[in-house]
Design a protein around this motif. Structure first.
Motif, mmCIF file in Angstrom:
data_model
loop_
_atom_site.group_PDB
_atom_site.id
_atom_site.type_symbol
_atom_site.label_atom_id
_atom_site.label_comp_id
_atom_site.label_asym_id
_atom_site.label_seq_id
_atom_site.Cartn_x
_atom_site.Cartn_y
_atom_site.Cartn_z
ATOM 1 N N TYR B 113 79.939 11.151 75.614
ATOM 2 C CA TYR B 113 79.903 10.665 76.989
ATOM 3 C C TYR B 113 78.460 10.387 77.396
ATOM 4 O O TYR B 113 77.534 10.912 76.776
ATOM 5 N N PRO B 114 78.266 9.588 78.450
ATOM 6 C CA PRO B 114 76.903 9.364 78.945
ATOM 7 C C PRO B 114 76.326 10.687 79.471
ATOM 8 O O PRO B 114 77.077 11.625 79.724
ATOM 9 N N PRO B 115 75.014 10.751 79.643
ATOM 10 C CA PRO B 115 74.421 11.953 80.243
ATOM 11 C C PRO B 115 75.079 12.229 81.595
ATOM 12 O O PRO B 115 75.225 11.313 82.415
ATOM 13 N N GLU B 116 75.482 13.457 81.781
ATOM 14 C CA GLU B 116 76.278 13.837 82.967
ATOM 15 C C GLU B 116 75.628 13.424 84.284
ATOM 16 O O GLU B 116 76.299 12.938 85.193
ATOM 17 N N ASP B 117 74.326 13.620 84.367
ATOM 18 C CA ASP B 117 73.612 13.327 85.621
ATOM 19 C C ASP B 117 73.627 11.846 85.981
ATOM 20 O O ASP B 117 73.340 11.486 87.126
ATOM 21 N N ASP B 118 73.900 10.986 84.970
ATOM 22 C CA ASP B 118 73.744 9.542 85.177
ATOM 23 C C ASP B 118 75.072 8.803 85.137
ATOM 24 O O ASP B 118 75.092 7.569 85.082
ATOM 25 N N LEU B 119 76.168 9.541 85.163
ATOM 26 C CA LEU B 119 77.494 8.978 84.909
ATOM 27 C C LEU B 119 77.786 7.719 85.733
ATOM 28 O O LEU B 119 78.394 6.763 85.245
ATOM 29 N N GLN B 120 77.316 7.707 86.956
ATOM 30 C CA GLN B 120 77.601 6.581 87.853
ATOM 31 C C GLN B 120 76.964 5.279 87.385
ATOM 32 O O GLN B 120 77.332 4.208 87.869
ATOM 33 N N TYR B 121 75.986 5.376 86.479
ATOM 34 C CA TYR B 121 75.280 4.182 86.023
ATOM 35 C C TYR B 121 75.809 3.645 84.688
ATOM 36 O O TYR B 121 75.148 2.850 84.020
ATOM 37 N N TYR B 122 76.971 4.121 84.283
ATOM 38 C CA TYR B 122 77.558 3.673 83.015
ATOM 39 C C TYR B 122 78.925 3.038 83.287
ATOM 40 O O TYR B 122 79.737 3.622 84.002
ATOM 41 N N THR B 123 79.146 1.864 82.707
ATOM 42 C CA THR B 123 80.399 1.138 82.961
ATOM 43 C C THR B 123 81.072 0.638 81.677
ATOM 44 O O THR B 123 82.235 0.266 81.704
ATOM 45 N N ALA B 124 80.336 0.586 80.549
ATOM 46 C CA ALA B 124 80.862 0.035 79.296
ATOM 47 C C ALA B 124 81.415 1.165 78.436
ATOM 48 O O ALA B 124 80.700 2.103 78.101
ATOM 49 N N ASP B 163 62.363 -9.515 74.641
ATOM 50 C CA ASP B 163 61.502 -9.538 75.827
ATOM 51 C C ASP B 163 62.009 -8.473 76.786
ATOM 52 O O ASP B 163 62.926 -8.703 77.582
ATOM 53 N N ASP B 164 61.407 -7.270 76.673
ATOM 54 C CA ASP B 164 61.878 -6.131 77.470
ATOM 55 C C ASP B 164 61.970 -6.462 78.963
ATOM 56 O O ASP B 164 62.864 -5.995 79.655
ATOM 57 N N ALA B 165 61.025 -7.286 79.429
ATOM 58 C CA ALA B 165 60.950 -7.556 80.865
ATOM 59 C C ALA B 165 62.204 -8.234 81.398
ATOM 60 O O ALA B 165 62.517 -8.124 82.591
ATOM 61 N N SER B 166 62.944 -8.910 80.521
ATOM 62 C CA SER B 166 64.122 -9.633 81.008
ATOM 63 C C SER B 166 65.412 -8.804 80.899
ATOM 64 O O SER B 166 66.482 -9.248 81.318
ATOM 65 N N ASP B 167 65.323 -7.601 80.322
ATOM 66 C CA ASP B 167 66.509 -6.742 80.210
ATOM 67 C C ASP B 167 66.954 -6.259 81.591
ATOM 68 O O ASP B 167 66.122 -6.025 82.469
ATOM 69 N N ILE B 168 68.262 -6.121 81.749
ATOM 70 C CA ILE B 168 68.787 -5.601 83.022
ATOM 71 C C ILE B 168 69.514 -4.289 82.757
ATOM 72 O O ILE B 168 70.473 -4.240 81.983
ATOM 73 N N PHE B 169 69.033 -3.215 83.382
ATOM 74 C CA PHE B 169 69.656 -1.898 83.238
ATOM 75 C C PHE B 169 70.615 -1.654 84.398
ATOM 76 O O PHE B 169 70.330 -2.016 85.543
ATOM 77 N N THR B 170 71.752 -1.039 84.076
ATOM 78 C CA THR B 170 72.715 -0.711 85.125
ATOM 79 C C THR B 170 72.125 0.323 86.085
ATOM 80 O O THR B 170 72.354 0.261 87.294
ATOM 81 N N ASP B 171 71.370 1.241 85.539
ATOM 82 C CA ASP B 171 70.720 2.281 86.342
ATOM 83 C C ASP B 171 69.490 1.684 87.015
ATOM 84 O O ASP B 171 68.477 1.413 86.362
ATOM 85 N N THR B 172 69.601 1.465 88.303
ATOM 86 C CA THR B 172 68.545 0.764 89.047
ATOM 87 C C THR B 172 67.246 1.571 89.148
ATOM 88 O O THR B 172 66.212 1.031 89.521
ATOM 89 N N ARG B 173 67.306 2.851 88.784
ATOM 90 C CA ARG B 173 66.080 3.660 88.790
ATOM 91 C C ARG B 173 65.209 3.365 87.576
ATOM 92 O O ARG B 173 64.033 3.729 87.527
#
Ligand code: ZN
Ligand code: ZN
Lengths: 179, 179
Positions: B113-124, B163-173
């Motif tokens: 599972y995703p890290p428990e603290d960050d669960l809300q930022y995982y959708t896949a 190009d790391d700069a163009s990556d989009i992370f679900t976790d906005t932090r």
């Protein structure tokens, strides 16, 4: 042309060589190892063993295996008929030593020479020595050939899309496409 | 953010881990191993260690190292501002086991599972298990995240330009670019 038995024995030697280097292949990959003799029928001297991990329209990754002293003959990757740029490729040596020769200023006293019988078909003599962990990028449309040192070599090839049919070999007797 | 000392110790652990797997780096590469904590400051849980072998405008090759249970957080590689297609990437597991999750039909009873603290930022939640010698290609603009198994994992990444700069992370932090 090599007999099926010779090709199969080189395929098995390649799988063994990769395993010794801790490089894991699936069973399906093992049975699809390509053994290229370039139509010259002298596989121990002129040949290349390879496994293609992935080849999309954008990038390609292969593992190349060369046995001791084996030579991949001189060739280049020209621009494509559809206007796409020719293949750009990075060779990263993983084990052993590989002597790479590219167009440019001739290196005096090179480490190795082309196969004696084929000398007339070699023109690139700028030497780049690659030991484990070292790499070199070859630009499109640049003649190059390479030979493994005494231990043989494993070389990771990272590149743009790969299309054997568009390669141009200096040795006009060579036919790259497997029969 | 991690202290310099923590980053340096992870860099050394990574070099050691690669050496154990017979993957040779030059001294220069060893000192340039990237340790990404994604700005979350919990490197053991959420992080990725990597070495970029080559990144041209056409292709890229990296070695990714994950320590046991470490997660690379959910992200995607969208089309570029200049109109180029987003990054297409192939993950090939070299050692250990990696659990990859991509957009698609949710796998019931996933391995991890995703890290428990960050669960809300995982959708896949479509699971792909990769063991040594196995690989999977992720198309552009497709959400994905991955976590190493109990032994950690080494994963070769073959891709189009990175190009790391163009990556989009679900976790906005998350801020991918190292400070
Ligand atoms: Zn070539
Ligand atoms: Zn990615």
């Amino acid at each position: 042309m090599q007999t099926k038995e010779v090709v199969q024995s080189f395929r098995e030697k390649t799988a063994h060589y990769l395993k010794q280097a801790n490089i894991v292949l699936t069973e399906k990959e093992k049975s699809s190892i390509e053994v290229a003799d370039f139509g010259l029928g002298r596989l121990e001297q002129v040949g290349l063993q390879l496994i293609t991990y992935v080849n999309t329209d954008r990038y390609c990754a292969k593992e190349l295996v060369l046995f001791p002293g084996q030579t991949c003959p001189e060739h280049k990757h020209p621009n494509r008929a559809n206007g796409d740029r020719g293949k750009q490729e990075t060779f990263r040596c993983r084990t052993g030593e590989v002597y790479l020769y590219v167009e440019g200023e001739k290196t005096e006293l090179p480490k190795v020479y082309p196969p004696e019988d084929d000398l007339q078909y070699y023109t690139a003599y700028k030497e780049i020595v690659l030991r484990a962990g070292e790499q070199y990028t070859i630009e499109p449309d640049t003649l190059h050939w390479f030979q493994a040192g005494e231990e043989g070599a494993i070389v990771s090839e990272f590149s743009s899309n790969s299309d054997d049919a568009s390669d141009i070999f200096t040795d006009t007797r060579i036919d790259r496409l497997p029969k």
